[in-house]
Design a protein around this motif. Structure first.
Motif: not given
Length: 264
Positions: A8, A10-11, A82, A119
């Motif tokens: 999950t 994103t970085r 996140e 990403r």
């Protein structure tokens, strides 16, 4: 909100350190594995972190067209929870505090030709691995096969063809190979000044097999490379195997013992 996992995130951060003093490899590994990495993994915003070494045996089988990356002996990465807008600044603050605490001795004898946020694009688990995608980076492995390339996003038709080749041919082939546990692909964000400019892409193939033996088998397969028509779409920067690092086993770059003639 879904729990934060590599699936999950994103970085992801990648770094390619180079130890400039050959006598400092053991010091560098002790600092990273016994101080730096544990402190980073203790942060609630860091989902996972890992690091690999390009041993002399790995180096001989790789390709390093980018001069800046050619001398890097290690690769490190971290996955961020996140929201990344909170976890990444927290992680950067830890690094700044470590400098002020005198806990970054390696800065005097290391260089990092690439340190960059990426990403995660897509991950795949080989059927034999029997774990979820979220668990893949945590699963024990013997090393990774790394492909770093620069992709010209302005060549949109060619990029689409390359992506189709990768998903329809390359990835299924990789996942079916003996010793492969899974694959993750990452890409950097386009530049604000050049939104259609090149991006850097990294593909990690997680290996149960010995990374050196896997690379030899891959190199012997002519079908593993993209067709010549797509060769100009992605420019290779750094390709080859890296080995998993075992704590306290840091002798890859030790100078061989000198045998002297005692005259006996």
């Amino acid at each position: 909100m879904l729990p934060s996992t590599p699936a999950t995130a994103t970085r992801a951060f990648f770094s390619f350190p180079k130890v400039t003093d050959p006598a400092r490899h053991r010091d560098y590994n002790a600092w990273h594995q016994l101080d730096h990495r544990p402190e980073n993994l203790a942060l609630p915003g860091v989902v996972h972190g890992d690091r690999w070494v390009r041993t002399p045996a790995c180096e001989r089988l790789g390709s390093y067209p980018d001069p800046a990356l050619a001398g890097s002996q290690y690769m490190a990465m971290y996955w961020f929870a996140e929201p990344a807008a909170d976890s990444v600044p927290e992680w950067k603050d830890l690094g700044d505090r470590a400098i002020h605490q005198g806990r970054r001795p390696e800065l005097a004898w290391t260089e990092r030709p690439m340190t960059r946020m990426f990403r995660p694009v897509q991950g795949h688990v080989a059927p034999r691995a029997l774990v979820t995608l979220a668990a893949l980076p945590f699963r024990p492995h013997r090393g990774v096969y790394v492909e770093v390339s620069r992709v010209e996003t302005s060549l949109r038709p060619d990029v689409a063809d390359l992506s189709r080749f990768e998903h329809e041919t390359q990835l299924p082939d990789l996942l079916a190979r003996d010793g492969v546990a899974g694959v993750w692909t990452f890409r950097s964000a386009p530049s604000r000044s050049r939104p259609d400019g090149p991006v850097v892409r990294i593909r990690l193939t997680y290996l149960e097999a010995d990374p050196v033996e896997f690379t030899r088998a891959l190199a012997a397969d002519p079908l593993a490379a993209p067709p010549a028509a797509l060769a100009g779409t992605a420019t290779p920067l750094f390709t080859g195997p890296l080995a998993t690092i075992t704590p306290w086993e840091w002798d890859w770059f030790d100078e061989p013992a000198t045998v002297t003639d005692s005259g006996a």
